[in-house]
Scaffold this motif. Structure first.
Motif, PDB file in Angstrom:
ATOM      1  N   TYR A  52      30.588  46.186  44.642  1.00  0.00           N
ATOM      2  CA  TYR A  52      29.845  45.095  44.032  1.00  0.00           C
ATOM      3  C   TYR A  52      30.799  43.948  43.715  1.00  0.00           C
ATOM      4  CZ  TYR A  52      25.494  47.704  43.497  1.00  0.00           C
ATOM      5  OH  TYR A  52      24.334  48.377  43.744  1.00  0.00           O
ATOM      6  N   GLN A 101      31.125  40.522  41.322  1.00  0.00           N
ATOM      7  CA  GLN A 101      30.551  39.941  40.105  1.00  0.00           C
ATOM      8  C   GLN A 101      31.270  38.657  39.750  1.00  0.00           C
ATOM      9  OE1 GLN A 101      30.990  42.174  36.411  1.00  0.00           O
ATOM     10  NE2 GLN A 101      29.001  41.460  35.680  1.00  0.00           N
ATOM     11  N   GLY A 153      29.502  35.748  34.131  1.00  0.00           N
ATOM     12  CA  GLY A 153      28.176  35.469  33.609  1.00  0.00           C
ATOM     13  C   GLY A 153      27.030  35.917  34.493  1.00  0.00           C
ATOM     14  N   LYS A 154      27.350  36.581  35.585  1.00  0.00           N
ATOM     15  CA  LYS A 154      26.311  37.041  36.520  1.00  0.00           C
ATOM     16  C   LYS A 154      26.301  38.549  36.606  1.00  0.00           C
ATOM     17  CE  LYS A 154      25.417  32.793  37.807  1.00  0.00           C
ATOM     18  NZ  LYS A 154      24.156  32.118  37.417  1.00  0.00           N
ATOM     19  N   GLY A 155      25.216  39.075  37.168  1.00  0.00           N
ATOM     20  CA  GLY A 155      25.144  40.509  37.395  1.00  0.00           C
ATOM     21  C   GLY A 155      25.903  40.909  38.651  1.00  0.00           C
ATOM     22  N   PRO A 156      26.259  42.176  38.756  1.00  0.00           N
ATOM     23  CA  PRO A 156      26.931  42.652  39.975  1.00  0.00           C
ATOM     24  C   PRO A 156      26.010  42.495  41.182  1.00  0.00           C
ATOM     25  CG  PRO A 156      27.089  44.265  38.196  1.00  0.00           C
ATOM     26  CD  PRO A 156      26.095  43.239  37.754  1.00  0.00           C
ATOM     27  N   LEU A 179      25.491  43.528  45.226  1.00  0.00           N
ATOM     28  CA  LEU A 179      25.928  44.456  46.265  1.00  0.00           C
ATOM     29  C   LEU A 179      26.580  43.695  47.408  1.00  0.00           C
ATOM     30  CD1 LEU A 179      25.957  47.358  47.400  1.00  0.00           C
ATOM     31  CD2 LEU A 179      23.722  46.865  48.402  1.00  0.00           C
ATOM     32  N   PHE A 232      33.910  45.604  41.866  1.00  0.00           N
ATOM     33  CA  PHE A 232      33.760  46.972  41.356  1.00  0.00           C
ATOM     34  C   PHE A 232      33.416  47.904  42.513  1.00  0.00           C
ATOM     35  CE2 PHE A 232      33.796  46.358  36.799  1.00  0.00           C
ATOM     36  CZ  PHE A 232      33.363  45.058  36.616  1.00  0.00           C
ATOM     37  N   THR A 265      36.833  50.540  37.274  1.00  0.00           N
ATOM     38  CA  THR A 265      37.148  49.644  36.154  1.00  0.00           C
ATOM     39  C   THR A 265      37.204  48.181  36.542  1.00  0.00           C
ATOM     40  OG1 THR A 265      39.447  50.208  36.541  1.00  0.00           O
ATOM     41  CG2 THR A 265      38.338  51.350  34.737  1.00  0.00           C
TER      42      THR A 265
END
Lengths: 113, 112
Positions: free
Chosen positions: A36, A38, A41-44, A46, A89, A105
């Motif tokens: 992922y 990221q 301020g944003k979501g992960p 794909l 990630f 992590t």
């Protein structure tokens, strides 16, 4: 217990270079390995994913290399661009659907012009 | 392109108060998830939900947490009595049949 270990924590790469991020896992029941991306301020989001029946998957400039015997997988970003600067990630899960992702992590990638 | 949406984008609350975080998953998806990310740390699984019941939950998801799908489109996470350590980004995700989970933009929860 850390199911997925990721390294390095941070990475600085020159524009045009190759970025390599590594992950290792312990649970041999894992059968799906996504990466992922990221942005702050944003979501992960794909990026690319692989299953253990193949050793490599390539999508554009992004390649996952998978080593089942070593229980390791890595993300290679070819021709890295400043727009690739983000946190990456790796993750792993054990079933096709409905199961939790175990995230690494994270690696903060900075691509300098 | 369909996407997961979440509201509010930022929620500030006092310790001990109840909060409800809302998510609208992608419409044809069947599996729903909540994750959280404490600032600067990794994304952690909270709970998965399928067929109107919890299919899996983590140790973080204690009795203070609950999830609900009150109608055909919304998926909510309730924290009954917030603590300071609940401050985090909360991400909703959904998936259809494949393993791919699509994440929403998150709700930043700040507990004062």
């Amino acid at each position: 217990q850390q199911q997925v270990k990721q390294s390095p924590q941070s990475l600085i790469v020159q524009k045009g270079g190759i970025s390599i991020i590594n992950c290792a896992y312990e649970n041999t029941a894992f059968d799906y390995f996504p990466w992922y991306q990221q942005f702050p301020g944003k979501g992960p989001a794909l990026l690319i994913a692989i299953r253990p029946d193949v050793s490599e998957k390539k999508e554009g400039r992004f390649t996952i290399s998978f080593n089942k015997s070593a229980k390791q997988f890595s993300l290679h970003i070819m021709d890295s661009q400043p727009g690739d600067s983000a946190t990456y990630f790796c993750a792993a899960s054990t079933r096709d659907t409905g199961n939790q992702f175990y995230f690494g992590t994270g690696t903060s990638l900075t691509v300098i012009p | 392109e369909p996407e997961v949406t979440q509201t509010p984008s930022h929620q500030v609350t006092q310790m001990g108060q109840e909060v409800i975080l809302r998510c609208v998953p992608i419409s044809n998806h069947l599996y729903f998830y909540w994750y959280r990310q404490i600032l600067g740390q990794k994304v952690e699984f909270l709970v998965s939900f399928y067929n109107n019941e919890i299919s899996e939950k983590s140790e973080i998801f204690d009795d203070q947490f609950s999830v609900e799908r009150p109608d055909g489109s919304n998926f909510t996470l309730k924290i009954r009595s917030t603590k300071l350590e609940d401050s985090a980004m909360y991400f909703c995700a959904s998936s259809r049949l494949a393993a791919e989970q699509f994440f929403g933009p998150g709700t930043r929860l700040t507990v004062l």
